[in-house]
Scaffold this active site. Structure first.
Site, PDB file in Angstrom:
ATOM      1  N   HIS A 150      -9.915   0.376   1.433  1.00 47.41           N
ATOM      2  CA  HIS A 150      -9.634   1.427   2.408  1.00 47.41           C
ATOM      3  C   HIS A 150     -10.824   1.532   3.350  1.00 47.41           C
ATOM      4  O   HIS A 150     -11.958   1.742   2.912  1.00 47.41           O
ATOM      5  CB  HIS A 150      -9.402   2.749   1.670  1.00 47.41           C
ATOM      6  CG  HIS A 150      -9.495   3.972   2.532  1.00 47.41           C
ATOM      7  ND1 HIS A 150      -8.387   4.716   2.882  1.00 47.41           N
ATOM      8  CD2 HIS A 150     -10.567   4.603   3.099  1.00 47.41           C
ATOM      9  CE1 HIS A 150      -8.773   5.742   3.629  1.00 47.41           C
ATOM     10  NE2 HIS A 150     -10.095   5.695   3.764  1.00 47.41           N
TER      11      HIS A 150
ATOM     12  N   HIS B 287       1.685   5.062  -2.139  1.00 47.38           N
ATOM     13  CA  HIS B 287       1.246   6.079  -3.101  1.00 47.38           C
ATOM     14  C   HIS B 287       2.452   6.517  -3.931  1.00 47.38           C
ATOM     15  O   HIS B 287       3.077   7.551  -3.652  1.00 47.38           O
ATOM     16  CB  HIS B 287       0.600   7.244  -2.368  1.00 47.38           C
ATOM     17  CG  HIS B 287      -0.669   6.871  -1.678  1.00 47.38           C
ATOM     18  ND1 HIS B 287      -1.898   6.926  -2.299  1.00 47.38           N
ATOM     19  CD2 HIS B 287      -0.899   6.392  -0.428  1.00 47.38           C
ATOM     20  CE1 HIS B 287      -2.835   6.513  -1.464  1.00 47.38           C
ATOM     21  NE2 HIS B 287      -2.258   6.180  -0.317  1.00 47.38           N
TER      22      HIS B 287
ATOM     23  N   HIS C 175      -6.140  -0.362   7.048  1.00 45.37           N
ATOM     24  CA  HIS C 175      -6.340   0.717   8.031  1.00 45.37           C
ATOM     25  C   HIS C 175      -7.296   0.269   9.135  1.00 45.37           C
ATOM     26  O   HIS C 175      -8.080   1.072   9.653  1.00 45.37           O
ATOM     27  CB  HIS C 175      -6.898   1.992   7.388  1.00 45.37           C
ATOM     28  CG  HIS C 175      -6.223   2.434   6.132  1.00 45.37           C
ATOM     29  ND1 HIS C 175      -4.865   2.285   5.914  1.00 45.37           N
ATOM     30  CD2 HIS C 175      -6.716   3.043   5.012  1.00 45.37           C
ATOM     31  CE1 HIS C 175      -4.564   2.791   4.730  1.00 45.37           C
ATOM     32  NE2 HIS C 175      -5.659   3.233   4.149  1.00 45.37           N
TER      33      HIS C 175
ATOM     34  N   HIS D 206       0.851  -1.194   0.000  1.00 49.02           N
ATOM     35  CA  HIS D 206       0.000   0.000   0.000  1.00 49.02           C
ATOM     36  C   HIS D 206       0.885   1.241   0.000  1.00 49.02           C
ATOM     37  O   HIS D 206       1.203   1.801   1.058  1.00 49.02           O
ATOM     38  CB  HIS D 206      -0.903  -0.004   1.241  1.00 49.02           C
ATOM     39  CG  HIS D 206      -1.994   1.028   1.210  1.00 49.02           C
ATOM     40  ND1 HIS D 206      -3.333   0.706   1.170  1.00 49.02           N
ATOM     41  CD2 HIS D 206      -1.941   2.376   1.217  1.00 49.02           C
ATOM     42  CE1 HIS D 206      -4.064   1.811   1.160  1.00 49.02           C
ATOM     43  NE2 HIS D 206      -3.230   2.851   1.185  1.00 49.02           N
TER      44      HIS D 206
ATOM     45  N   LYS E 272      -8.680  -1.069  -5.966  1.00 47.46           N
ATOM     46  CA  LYS E 272      -8.844  -0.395  -4.688  1.00 47.46           C
ATOM     47  C   LYS E 272     -10.179   0.333  -4.652  1.00 47.46           C
ATOM     48  O   LYS E 272     -10.623   0.877  -5.661  1.00 47.46           O
ATOM     49  CB  LYS E 272      -7.712   0.608  -4.448  1.00 47.46           C
ATOM     50  CG  LYS E 272      -7.862   1.346  -3.115  1.00 47.46           C
ATOM     51  CD  LYS E 272      -6.898   2.478  -2.948  1.00 47.46           C
ATOM     52  CE  LYS E 272      -7.197   3.228  -1.652  1.00 47.46           C
ATOM     53  NZ  LYS E 272      -6.249   4.329  -1.403  1.00 47.46           N
TER      54      LYS E 272
ATOM     55  N   ASP F 232       1.248   2.644   3.959  1.00 41.23           N
ATOM     56  CA  ASP F 232       0.539   3.797   3.382  1.00 41.23           C
ATOM     57  C   ASP F 232       1.548   4.882   3.018  1.00 41.23           C
ATOM     58  O   ASP F 232       1.272   6.080   3.124  1.00 41.23           O
ATOM     59  CB  ASP F 232      -0.520   4.344   4.328  1.00 41.23           C
ATOM     60  CG  ASP F 232      -1.562   5.207   3.606  1.00 41.23           C
ATOM     61  OD1 ASP F 232      -1.565   5.214   2.356  1.00 41.23           O
ATOM     62  OD2 ASP F 232      -2.345   5.875   4.281  1.00 41.23           O
TER      63      ASP F 232
END
Length: 388
Positions: free
Chosen positions: A195, A64, A224, A62, A156, A283
């Site tokens: 998420h 970005h 999360h 996970h 996702k 994340d």
């Protein structure tokens, strides 16, 4: 390229004691008690790992890669991630995805970034989609993205979050079905990486789908899940029912100290949950908005890939977990969720040459990705194309 790592204490992640590891090209050729420097190889690098630990490279599912954020305007968009930041974190396999912004951020750009990092030496995958349904895609549909685009292994989506599109159970069921069938046809996980926000619904929509449709619980991987105690208790029940959960190692996701990532995982261990169903991810490079009691954003943090390495150290040094157990949450467990085991997540003959050399304090000394030395003695040796 031939590398012989000698005299290191090997965790595969299972404890193997002192072993030598021979890497030929991008693969581990042999792991055994003693391997001599083979004369048939004209150029072989011998690394003395005496007094150090050799473990599989971390897998972060996970991240970005092209940045996240934007919740407080265009100036709050986090920038693209540099190769060196991934290497420093000990990550050798990474899964990229979009976040809140699926409009000014594009799946095509994520694909290009994934291909670029692969060219620079990492193993990369990605998810199509973002927070919303209908999902943002390259081909026009989630199933075609998974089927025909090499990097795309799943989709996702966000639920139980004020930033999501508040999809219905029927819409999420249809999305999971598309991902599942496309995964079957393309021999990919076809997973739905979910998420989970702080909303009241928590995992209820997923649990309802599992109970009332033919979609198996393993199709969903909620992440999360330590935002609140109530959500975490439901997540543990999700695991008891046969599901898999992902815990975010960036501590800003937790509301109380007892939900600190290492403490949450140790709680799962002590309660006898099947640890193979639990993974962690950083994340990394995503924005972490901070809200006041009225829901107004009052600050903004950025997820750090190093959080997972810190989680490992905390789980071993503060919570008392055995290293062979702690490593599983970042290596073999993730590899199995992503359906890339035993090529990834394991140190054995035939596995990819992804490994870390740690010192006794569990700090990262050296990183190999696909058999190539990326960092040595704490100094990154291979940087991105435009890094200084």
């Amino acid at each position: 390229m031939v590398t012989l790592i000698k005299n290191g204490t090997v965790y595969s992640p299972e404890y193997m004691g002192e072993q030598d590891i021979l890497i030929i090209g991008n693969k581990i050729a042999e792991v055994k008690k003693e391997i001599g420097s083979c004369s048939i190889f004209s150029a072989i690098e011998v690394i003395d790992a005496t007094g150090k630990l050799v473990v599989p490279g971390f897998i972060d599912q996970h991240v970005h890669l092209i940045g996240g954020g934007g919740e407080t305007g265009f100036n709050s968009r986090t920038p693209e991630l540099a190769l060196s930041k991934i290497i420093e974190a000990g990550v050798t396999t990474v899964v990229g995805l979009l976040g809140t912004d699926g409009f000014a951020r594009h799946i095509e750009s994520l694909y290009a970034k994934s291909k670029g990092l692969e060219k620079e030496g990492l193993t990369t995958f990605m998810h199509t989609g973002s927070y919303t349904i209908p999902s943002t895609t390259i081909t026009g549909s989630v199933d075609r993205d998974i089927l025909f685009i090499d990097k795309v292994i799943g989709v996702k989506v966000a639920i139980s979050d004020h930033r999501s599109s508040h999809c219905t159970g029927e819409e999420l069921t249809r999305l999971a079905s598309q991902a599942r069938v496309a995964g079957m046809l393309s021999d990919k996980p076809g997973m739905v990486h979910v998420h989970i926000g702080r909303g009241k619904d928590q995992l209820n929509m997923i649990l309802d789908i599992v109970e009332n449709t033919n979609i198996p619980i393993t199709q969903f991987v909620p992440t999360h899940v330590t935002r609140t105690r109530e959500l975490f208790e439901q997540a543990k029940q999700f695991v008891r029912l046969g599901g898999r959960i992902d815990i975010t190692t960036y501590s800003e996701f937790t509301s109380t100290n007892d939900l600190k990532p290492s403490k949450a995982v140790m709680e799962c261990i002590k309660e006898g949950l099947p640890i193979e169903s639990i993974t962690v991810s950083s994340d990394g490079n995503g924005s972490i908005p901070k809200y006041d009691s009225t829901g107004k954003i009052v600050g903004m943090g950025v997820g750090n890939l190093n959080a997972s390495h810190l989680f490992l150290k905390n789980l071993v040094q503060e919570e008392g977990a055995d290293l062979s157990v702690a490593l599983k949450f970042l290596t073999v467990n993730v590899a199995k969720v992503l359906d890339i085991f035993p090529e990834k997540g394991k140190l054995q003959a035939g596995s990819d040459g992804d490994l870390l050399i740690l010192n006794k304090e569990l700090n990262i000394d050296t990183v190999y990705a696909m058999g190539k030395k990326m960092m040595e003695h704490g100094e990154v040796m291979v940087k991105g194309t435009f890094e200084d």
